[in-house]
Design a protein around this motif. Structure first.
Motif, PDB file in Angstrom:
ATOM      1  N   TYR A   1       0.827  -1.208   0.000  1.00  0.00           N
ATOM      2  CA  TYR A   1       0.000   0.000   0.000  1.00  0.00           C
ATOM      3  C   TYR A   1       0.861   1.257   0.000  1.00  0.00           C
ATOM      4  CZ  TYR A   1      -2.903   3.748   1.860  1.00  0.00           C
ATOM      5  OH  TYR A   1      -3.518   4.951   2.056  1.00  0.00           O
ATOM      6  N   ALA A   2       1.901   1.262   0.835  1.00  0.00           N
ATOM      7  CA  ALA A   2       2.784   2.423   0.923  1.00  0.00           C
ATOM      8  C   ALA A   2       3.490   2.680  -0.406  1.00  0.00           C
ATOM      9  CB  ALA A   2       3.813   2.220   2.040  1.00  0.00           C
ATOM     10  N   ALA A   3       3.860   1.603  -1.113  1.00  0.00           N
ATOM     11  CA  ALA A   3       4.521   1.756  -2.411  1.00  0.00           C
ATOM     12  C   ALA A   3       3.573   2.399  -3.417  1.00  0.00           C
ATOM     13  CB  ALA A   3       4.994   0.397  -2.919  1.00  0.00           C
ATOM     14  N   PHE A   4       2.319   1.955  -3.424  1.00  0.00           N
ATOM     15  CA  PHE A   4       1.326   2.542  -4.330  1.00  0.00           C
ATOM     16  C   PHE A   4       1.131   4.025  -4.015  1.00  0.00           C
ATOM     17  CE2 PHE A   4      -2.928   3.793  -5.582  1.00  0.00           C
ATOM     18  CZ  PHE A   4      -3.059   3.252  -6.852  1.00  0.00           C
ATOM     19  N   ALA A   5       0.983   4.340  -2.714  1.00  0.00           N
ATOM     20  CA  ALA A   5       0.787   5.736  -2.305  1.00  0.00           C
ATOM     21  C   ALA A   5       1.992   6.590  -2.667  1.00  0.00           C
ATOM     22  CB  ALA A   5       0.521   5.797  -0.800  1.00  0.00           C
ATOM     23  N   LEU A   6       3.200   6.035  -2.498  1.00  0.00           N
ATOM     24  CA  LEU A   6       4.412   6.773  -2.852  1.00  0.00           C
ATOM     25  C   LEU A   6       4.449   7.050  -4.350  1.00  0.00           C
ATOM     26  CD1 LEU A   6       7.168   7.948  -2.099  1.00  0.00           C
ATOM     27  CD2 LEU A   6       8.145   5.658  -2.409  1.00  0.00           C
ATOM     28  N   GLY A   7       4.054   6.050  -5.147  1.00  0.00           N
ATOM     29  CA  GLY A   7       4.015   6.251  -6.588  1.00  0.00           C
ATOM     30  C   GLY A   7       3.046   7.344  -6.976  1.00  0.00           C
ATOM     31  N   ALA A   8       1.875   7.373  -6.326  1.00  0.00           N
ATOM     32  CA  ALA A   8       0.900   8.429  -6.594  1.00  0.00           C
ATOM     33  C   ALA A   8       1.457   9.795  -6.193  1.00  0.00           C
ATOM     34  CB  ALA A   8      -0.399   8.143  -5.832  1.00  0.00           C
ATOM     35  N   PHE A   9       2.169   9.833  -5.069  1.00  0.00           N
ATOM     36  CA  PHE A   9       2.770  11.091  -4.604  1.00  0.00           C
ATOM     37  C   PHE A   9       3.812  11.596  -5.604  1.00  0.00           C
ATOM     38  CE2 PHE A   9       6.143  13.279  -2.165  1.00  0.00           C
ATOM     39  CZ  PHE A   9       5.402  14.340  -1.661  1.00  0.00           C
ATOM     40  N   VAL A  10       4.668  10.700  -6.076  1.00  0.00           N
ATOM     41  CA  VAL A  10       5.680  11.085  -7.064  1.00  0.00           C
ATOM     42  C   VAL A  10       5.007  11.546  -8.351  1.00  0.00           C
ATOM     43  CG1 VAL A  10       7.578  10.242  -8.505  1.00  0.00           C
ATOM     44  CG2 VAL A  10       7.458   9.585  -6.100  1.00  0.00           C
ATOM     45  N   GLY A  11       3.948  10.834  -8.752  1.00  0.00           N
ATOM     46  CA  GLY A  11       3.213  11.247  -9.939  1.00  0.00           C
ATOM     47  C   GLY A  11       2.608  12.622  -9.779  1.00  0.00           C
ATOM     48  N   GLY A  12       2.102  12.926  -8.567  1.00  0.00           N
ATOM     49  CA  GLY A  12       1.565  14.251  -8.299  1.00  0.00           C
ATOM     50  C   GLY A  12       2.636  15.329  -8.388  1.00  0.00           C
ATOM     51  N   LEU A  13       3.818  15.038  -7.847  1.00  0.00           N
ATOM     52  CA  LEU A  13       4.920  15.998  -7.945  1.00  0.00           C
ATOM     53  C   LEU A  13       5.323  16.229  -9.398  1.00  0.00           C
ATOM     54  CD1 LEU A  13       7.290  14.948  -4.995  1.00  0.00           C
ATOM     55  CD2 LEU A  13       5.728  16.902  -5.093  1.00  0.00           C
ATOM     56  N   LEU A  14       5.390  15.142 -10.161  1.00  0.00           N
ATOM     57  CA  LEU A  14       5.755  15.271 -11.576  1.00  0.00           C
ATOM     58  C   LEU A  14       4.734  16.116 -12.331  1.00  0.00           C
ATOM     59  CD1 LEU A  14       6.983  11.655 -12.449  1.00  0.00           C
ATOM     60  CD2 LEU A  14       8.369  13.724 -12.339  1.00  0.00           C
ATOM     61  N   SER A  15       3.463  15.982 -11.961  1.00  0.00           N
ATOM     62  CA  SER A  15       2.427  16.746 -12.658  1.00  0.00           C
ATOM     63  C   SER A  15       2.582  18.248 -12.434  1.00  0.00           C
ATOM     64  CB  SER A  15       1.038  16.295 -12.190  1.00  0.00           C
ATOM     65  OG  SER A  15       0.784  16.730 -10.857  1.00  0.00           O
ATOM     66  N   LEU A  16       3.247  18.617 -11.335  1.00  0.00           N
ATOM     67  CA  LEU A  16       3.489  20.030 -11.070  1.00  0.00           C
ATOM     68  C   LEU A  16       4.668  20.568 -11.880  1.00  0.00           C
ATOM     69  CD1 LEU A  16       3.079  20.105  -7.177  1.00  0.00           C
ATOM     70  CD2 LEU A  16       1.369  20.672  -8.914  1.00  0.00           C
ATOM     71  N   MET A  17       5.524  19.654 -12.302  1.00  0.00           N
ATOM     72  CA  MET A  17       6.741  20.062 -13.015  1.00  0.00           C
ATOM     73  C   MET A  17       6.673  19.821 -14.512  1.00  0.00           C
ATOM     74  SD  MET A  17       9.687  18.736 -10.344  1.00  0.00           S
ATOM     75  CE  MET A  17       9.074  17.058 -10.262  1.00  0.00           C
ATOM     76  N   VAL A  18       5.753  18.943 -14.935  1.00  0.00           N
ATOM     77  CA  VAL A  18       5.681  18.549 -16.346  1.00  0.00           C
ATOM     78  C   VAL A  18       4.345  18.999 -16.915  1.00  0.00           C
ATOM     79  CG1 VAL A  18       5.697  16.602 -17.947  1.00  0.00           C
ATOM     80  CG2 VAL A  18       7.148  16.551 -15.904  1.00  0.00           C
ATOM     81  N   ALA A  19       4.369  19.565 -18.097  1.00  0.00           N
ATOM     82  CA  ALA A  19       3.133  20.005 -18.758  1.00  0.00           C
ATOM     83  C   ALA A  19       2.244  18.805 -19.059  1.00  0.00           C
ATOM     84  CB  ALA A  19       3.466  20.746 -20.045  1.00  0.00           C
ATOM     85  N   GLY A  20       0.957  19.053 -19.183  1.00  0.00           N
ATOM     86  CA  GLY A  20       0.003  17.983 -19.406  1.00  0.00           C
ATOM     87  C   GLY A  20       0.338  17.119 -20.607  1.00  0.00           C
TER      88      GLY A  20
END
Length: 236
Positions: A186-205
């Motif tokens: 579960y923690a790995a999935f949540a971490l992946g979502a968190f990293v994906g959220g950070l990337l979405s702030l840095m990378v255009a759609g």
């Protein structure tokens, strides 16, 4: 002779467990990539899509209901196609589903770029997300035992239920091994979502799916390395 609890504690951190964390994190990242730059489509949350497919009609949101139903169908198709490939081509090979997921993300990225050139919209459109949902469905067949998925990578609800039951067993005289494996997944999935959220702030759609494709390709390479070092996963 090793006791069952000792064997289970050792299995918590074996090579297959570590691979499951990586793939669960990948599922979380892909889900974030699909969610953050779209109208809010789920590619990992099939419970939510099922409710949207049913309840959308009650709010006169037929388009939402149809979109959710199509995402469900795409996800299921990914599971079916990947399972067929596992049976006939990839038996015991963890890299097969991730390779199919990478191909789906690459196709989604190409479609998204073409649509971006046409519309100039920075939001990821629906059609590429169908390919992403297919890829996530395929990814969930990475671990199979006795012909069925043994580690559902994006089924967070089931993972939490099993973790909670494990906590109860620990309280009732068991050990941390009763729940820790589910917590780590579960923690790995949540971490992946968190990293994906950070990337979405840095990378255009328009570049988000490309980023997810690159990450998935790297993970596919890791699964090949896992196969070289530890041998194929068994379906026993």
């Amino acid at each position: 002779m090793k006791q069952p609890d000792e064997v289970r504690r050792k299995a918590l951190f074996d090579s297959d467990a570590r691979l499951s964390w990586v793939l669960a994190a990948l599922a979380g990242l892909i889900g974030a990539a699909a969610f953050m730059h779209t109208a809010g489509y789920f590619v990992t949350f099939m419970t939510g899509n099922t409710e949207r497919a049913v309840l959308g009609y009650f709010h006169d949101e037929t388009d939402v209901a149809v979109a959710a139903a199509l995402l469900l169908g795409s996800f299921l198709s990914g599971v079916v196609v990947s399972s067929l490939c596992r049976r006939h081509f990839w038996s015991g090979h963890p890299h097969g589903p991730t390779l199919l997921t990478t191909a789906c993300l690459a196709a989604a990225s190409i479609i998204d770029i073409v649509m971006y050139e046409i519309t100039s919209s920075t939001r990821i459109e629906f059609v590429p997300i169908l390919f992403v949902a297919f890829g996530v469905g395929a990814l969930n067949t990475s671990f199979v035992k006795n012909g069925e998925v043994s580690i559902p990578l994006s089924y967070v609800t089931g993972t939490l239920v099993k973790m909670a039951q494990g906590i109860e067993r620990h309280i009732s005289g068991g050990t941390y091994a009763d729940w820790l494996d589910y917590f780590l997944l579960y923690a790995a999935f949540a971490l992946g979502a968190f990293v994906g959220g950070l990337l979405s702030l840095m990378v255009a759609g328009w570049a988000m799916l490309i980023t997810a494709t690159v990450v998935c390709l790297i993970v596919t390479g890791y699964t090949y390395l896992h196969l070289d070092i530890h041998g194929p996963l068994t379906d026993e």
